[in-house]
Design a protein around this motif. Structure first.
Motif, PDB file in Angstrom:
ATOM      1  N   ILE A 172       4.068   3.413 -10.315  1.00  0.00           N
ATOM      2  CA  ILE A 172       4.686   4.856 -11.202  1.00  0.00           C
ATOM      3  C   ILE A 172       3.785   6.567 -10.776  1.00  0.00           C
ATOM      4  CG2 ILE A 172       6.230   3.615 -12.873  1.00  0.00           C
ATOM      5  CD1 ILE A 172       3.503   4.226 -14.152  1.00  0.00           C
ATOM      6  N   ASP A 173       3.201   6.513 -10.422  1.00  0.00           N
ATOM      7  CA  ASP A 173       2.607   7.413 -10.007  1.00  0.00           C
ATOM      8  C   ASP A 173       1.703   7.729  -8.619  1.00  0.00           C
ATOM      9  OD1 ASP A 173      -0.821   7.213  -9.834  1.00  0.00           O
ATOM     10  OD2 ASP A 173      -0.673   6.881 -11.728  1.00  0.00           O
ATOM     11  N   PRO A 174       1.659   8.502  -7.665  1.00  0.00           N
ATOM     12  CA  PRO A 174       1.136   8.472  -6.349  1.00  0.00           C
ATOM     13  C   PRO A 174      -0.875   8.247  -6.126  1.00  0.00           C
ATOM     14  CG  PRO A 174       1.580  11.197  -7.110  1.00  0.00           C
ATOM     15  CD  PRO A 174       1.334   9.887  -7.968  1.00  0.00           C
ATOM     16  N   THR A 175      -1.556   7.716  -7.043  1.00  0.00           N
ATOM     17  CA  THR A 175      -2.284   6.964  -6.659  1.00  0.00           C
ATOM     18  C   THR A 175      -1.948   5.624  -6.685  1.00  0.00           C
ATOM     19  OG1 THR A 175      -2.589   6.708  -9.111  1.00  0.00           O
ATOM     20  CG2 THR A 175      -3.873   8.939  -8.535  1.00  0.00           C
ATOM     21  N   GLN A 176      -1.387   5.275  -7.449  1.00  0.00           N
ATOM     22  CA  GLN A 176      -0.758   3.846  -6.791  1.00  0.00           C
ATOM     23  C   GLN A 176      -0.531   3.613  -5.775  1.00  0.00           C
ATOM     24  OE1 GLN A 176       2.255   2.866 -10.238  1.00  0.00           O
ATOM     25  NE2 GLN A 176       0.529   1.432 -10.939  1.00  0.00           N
ATOM     26  N   ALA A 177       0.319   4.961  -4.981  1.00  0.00           N
ATOM     27  CA  ALA A 177       0.972   4.774  -3.388  1.00  0.00           C
ATOM     28  C   ALA A 177      -0.188   4.678  -2.750  1.00  0.00           C
ATOM     29  CB  ALA A 177       1.577   5.207  -3.401  1.00  0.00           C
ATOM     30  N   GLU A 178      -1.774   5.778  -2.984  1.00  0.00           N
ATOM     31  CA  GLU A 178      -2.326   5.859  -2.522  1.00  0.00           C
ATOM     32  C   GLU A 178      -3.026   5.080  -2.135  1.00  0.00           C
ATOM     33  OE1 GLU A 178      -4.152   9.463  -3.706  1.00  0.00           O
ATOM     34  OE2 GLU A 178      -2.638  10.614  -3.173  1.00  0.00           O
ATOM     35  N   ALA A 179      -3.518   3.306  -2.747  1.00  0.00           N
ATOM     36  CA  ALA A 179      -4.386   2.323  -3.091  1.00  0.00           C
ATOM     37  C   ALA A 179      -3.661   1.872  -2.222  1.00  0.00           C
ATOM     38  CB  ALA A 179      -4.655   2.013  -4.618  1.00  0.00           C
ATOM     39  N   LEU A 180      -1.861   1.181  -2.030  1.00  0.00           N
ATOM     40  CA  LEU A 180      -1.094   0.991  -1.373  1.00  0.00           C
ATOM     41  C   LEU A 180      -1.694   0.989  -0.246  1.00  0.00           C
ATOM     42  CD1 LEU A 180       0.810  -1.395  -0.813  1.00  0.00           C
ATOM     43  CD2 LEU A 180       2.786  -0.273  -1.436  1.00  0.00           C
ATOM     44  N   GLY A 181      -1.671   2.484   0.128  1.00  0.00           N
ATOM     45  CA  GLY A 181      -1.564   2.784   1.211  1.00  0.00           C
ATOM     46  C   GLY A 181      -3.140   2.516   2.344  1.00  0.00           C
ATOM     47  N   ALA A 182      -3.994   2.511   1.483  1.00  0.00           N
ATOM     48  CA  ALA A 182      -5.631   2.123   1.654  1.00  0.00           C
ATOM     49  C   ALA A 182      -5.689   0.748   1.695  1.00  0.00           C
ATOM     50  CB  ALA A 182      -6.590   2.350   0.784  1.00  0.00           C
ATOM     51  N   PRO A 220      -4.929  -5.784  -4.211  1.00  0.00           N
ATOM     52  CA  PRO A 220      -4.637  -5.659  -4.969  1.00  0.00           C
ATOM     53  C   PRO A 220      -4.058  -5.868  -5.730  1.00  0.00           C
ATOM     54  CG  PRO A 220      -4.840  -3.172  -4.494  1.00  0.00           C
ATOM     55  CD  PRO A 220      -4.049  -4.370  -3.086  1.00  0.00           C
ATOM     56  N   PRO A 221      -4.570  -6.828  -7.393  1.00  0.00           N
ATOM     57  CA  PRO A 221      -3.807  -7.293  -8.075  1.00  0.00           C
ATOM     58  C   PRO A 221      -2.962  -6.387  -8.486  1.00  0.00           C
ATOM     59  CG  PRO A 221      -5.762  -8.791  -8.278  1.00  0.00           C
ATOM     60  CD  PRO A 221      -5.935  -6.799  -7.010  1.00  0.00           C
ATOM     61  N   ARG A 222      -3.301  -5.080  -9.573  1.00  0.00           N
ATOM     62  CA  ARG A 222      -2.387  -4.212 -10.020  1.00  0.00           C
ATOM     63  C   ARG A 222      -1.394  -3.788  -9.264  1.00  0.00           C
ATOM     64  NH1 ARG A 222      -6.710  -1.578  -7.515  1.00  0.00           N
ATOM     65  NH2 ARG A 222      -6.421   0.877  -6.770  1.00  0.00           N
ATOM     66  N   LEU A 223      -1.260  -3.653  -8.235  1.00  0.00           N
ATOM     67  CA  LEU A 223      -0.260  -2.960  -7.575  1.00  0.00           C
ATOM     68  C   LEU A 223       0.988  -4.105  -6.953  1.00  0.00           C
ATOM     69  CD1 LEU A 223      -2.138  -0.830  -4.778  1.00  0.00           C
ATOM     70  CD2 LEU A 223      -0.791  -0.404  -7.021  1.00  0.00           C
ATOM     71  N   LEU A 224       0.318  -5.422  -7.203  1.00  0.00           N
ATOM     72  CA  LEU A 224       1.745  -6.698  -7.138  1.00  0.00           C
ATOM     73  C   LEU A 224       2.575  -6.205  -8.359  1.00  0.00           C
ATOM     74  CD1 LEU A 224      -0.103  -9.197  -5.987  1.00  0.00           C
ATOM     75  CD2 LEU A 224       0.555  -8.315  -4.413  1.00  0.00           C
ATOM     76  N   ALA A 225       4.236  -6.546  -7.557  1.00  0.00           N
ATOM     77  CA  ALA A 225       5.239  -6.614  -8.005  1.00  0.00           C
ATOM     78  C   ALA A 225       5.480  -6.821  -9.280  1.00  0.00           C
ATOM     79  CB  ALA A 225       6.243  -7.379  -7.216  1.00  0.00           C
ATOM     80  N   VAL A 226       5.345  -6.810 -10.252  1.00  0.00           N
ATOM     81  CA  VAL A 226       5.838  -7.253 -11.634  1.00  0.00           C
ATOM     82  C   VAL A 226       6.940  -8.442 -12.626  1.00  0.00           C
ATOM     83  CG1 VAL A 226       6.128  -6.787 -14.561  1.00  0.00           C
ATOM     84  CG2 VAL A 226       4.805  -5.033 -13.427  1.00  0.00           C
ATOM     85  N   PRO A 234       4.272 -14.301   4.063  1.00  0.00           N
ATOM     86  CA  PRO A 234       5.055 -13.929   4.255  1.00  0.00           C
ATOM     87  C   PRO A 234       5.381 -12.435   3.404  1.00  0.00           C
ATOM     88  CG  PRO A 234       3.515 -14.693   2.475  1.00  0.00           C
ATOM     89  CD  PRO A 234       2.877 -15.115   4.137  1.00  0.00           C
ATOM     90  N   ALA A 235       5.957 -12.259   3.167  1.00  0.00           N
ATOM     91  CA  ALA A 235       6.654 -10.784   2.357  1.00  0.00           C
ATOM     92  C   ALA A 235       5.787 -10.646   1.588  1.00  0.00           C
ATOM     93  CB  ALA A 235       7.774 -10.008   2.493  1.00  0.00           C
ATOM     94  N   VAL A 236       5.299  -9.117   1.248  1.00  0.00           N
ATOM     95  CA  VAL A 236       4.811  -9.214  -0.474  1.00  0.00           C
ATOM     96  C   VAL A 236       4.937  -7.988  -1.219  1.00  0.00           C
ATOM     97  CG1 VAL A 236       2.178  -8.563  -1.249  1.00  0.00           C
ATOM     98  CG2 VAL A 236       2.204  -9.648   0.769  1.00  0.00           C
ATOM     99  N   ALA A 237       5.708  -8.207  -2.504  1.00  0.00           N
ATOM    100  CA  ALA A 237       6.187  -7.081  -2.908  1.00  0.00           C
ATOM    101  C   ALA A 237       5.257  -6.378  -4.258  1.00  0.00           C
ATOM    102  CB  ALA A 237       7.428  -7.946  -4.132  1.00  0.00           C
ATOM    103  N   PHE A 238       5.635  -5.232  -4.005  1.00  0.00           N
ATOM    104  CA  PHE A 238       4.887  -4.472  -4.994  1.00  0.00           C
ATOM    105  C   PHE A 238       5.265  -4.125  -5.501  1.00  0.00           C
ATOM    106  CE2 PHE A 238       2.477  -4.605  -0.991  1.00  0.00           C
ATOM    107  CZ  PHE A 238       0.986  -5.099  -1.370  1.00  0.00           C
ATOM    108  N   GLY A 239       4.987  -2.928  -6.758  1.00  0.00           N
ATOM    109  CA  GLY A 239       5.845  -2.036  -8.284  1.00  0.00           C
ATOM    110  C   GLY A 239       5.607  -2.697  -9.377  1.00  0.00           C
ATOM    111  N   PRO A 240       6.054  -2.213 -10.218  1.00  0.00           N
ATOM    112  CA  PRO A 240       6.883  -0.648  -9.789  1.00  0.00           C
ATOM    113  C   PRO A 240       5.606   0.321  -9.615  1.00  0.00           C
ATOM    114  CG  PRO A 240       7.146  -0.860 -11.847  1.00  0.00           C
ATOM    115  CD  PRO A 240       6.337  -1.978 -11.364  1.00  0.00           C
TER     116      PRO A 240
END
Length: 137
Positions: free
Chosen positions: A100-110, A123-129, A92-98
């Motif tokens: 709100i800062d570049p470190t979150q995007a970097e963590a998603l990228g990692a 990482p659960p903290r990045l999953l869509a709210v 399945p597709a996975v939804a992330f966000g919001p």
């Protein structure tokens, strides 16, 4: 805590992904440009990763612009579809966000660069709210 593998269909390994990021005018696309740059940089590190700018992702995750939604407007929403190197979707597709800062995007990228092809959960903290819907019966 050890992360458990995130299994994909048919035991195929995800070698790539398609990540769709909302760029809707006056919506998620109005979020901090540094987050988008971090997502672009992370995607470029994955040989079979593709980043697609799109309109509202409301049908894949609940858009904060819908009436009654209490999710903050700021931040990028991203939907990621794991795939094989020949773009065959896996799982399945996975939804992330919001995001709100570049470190979150970097963590998603990692996770996209390392964890996804290893079968690790994101990482659960990045999953869509999930938005609030008021009182439900």
């Amino acid at each position: 805590m050890t992360q458990r593998p995130h299994h994909t269909a048919g035991r195929e390994t995800a070698e790539g992904f398609t990540a769709a990021v909302c760029r809707a005018e006056n919506g998620c696309g109005a979020a901090d440009g540094r987050v988008l740059e971090a997502l672009r940089g992370a995607t470029q590190k994955v040989p079979f990763g593709v980043l697609v700018a799109t309109g509202c992702l409301g049908r894949h995750l609940r858009c904060p612009h819908h009436e009654g939604n209490q999710v903050p407007r700021t931040g990028h929403r991203v939907v990621v579809q794991p795939c094989t190197r020949d773009r065959k979707p896996l799982g399945p597709a996975v939804a992330f966000g919001p995001l709100i800062d570049p470190t979150q995007a970097e963590a998603l990228g990692a996770w996209l660069a390392e964890g996804l092809h290893q079968g690790l959960r994101p990482p659960p903290r990045l999953l869509a709210v999930r938005p609030s819907h008021g009182s439900e019966s």
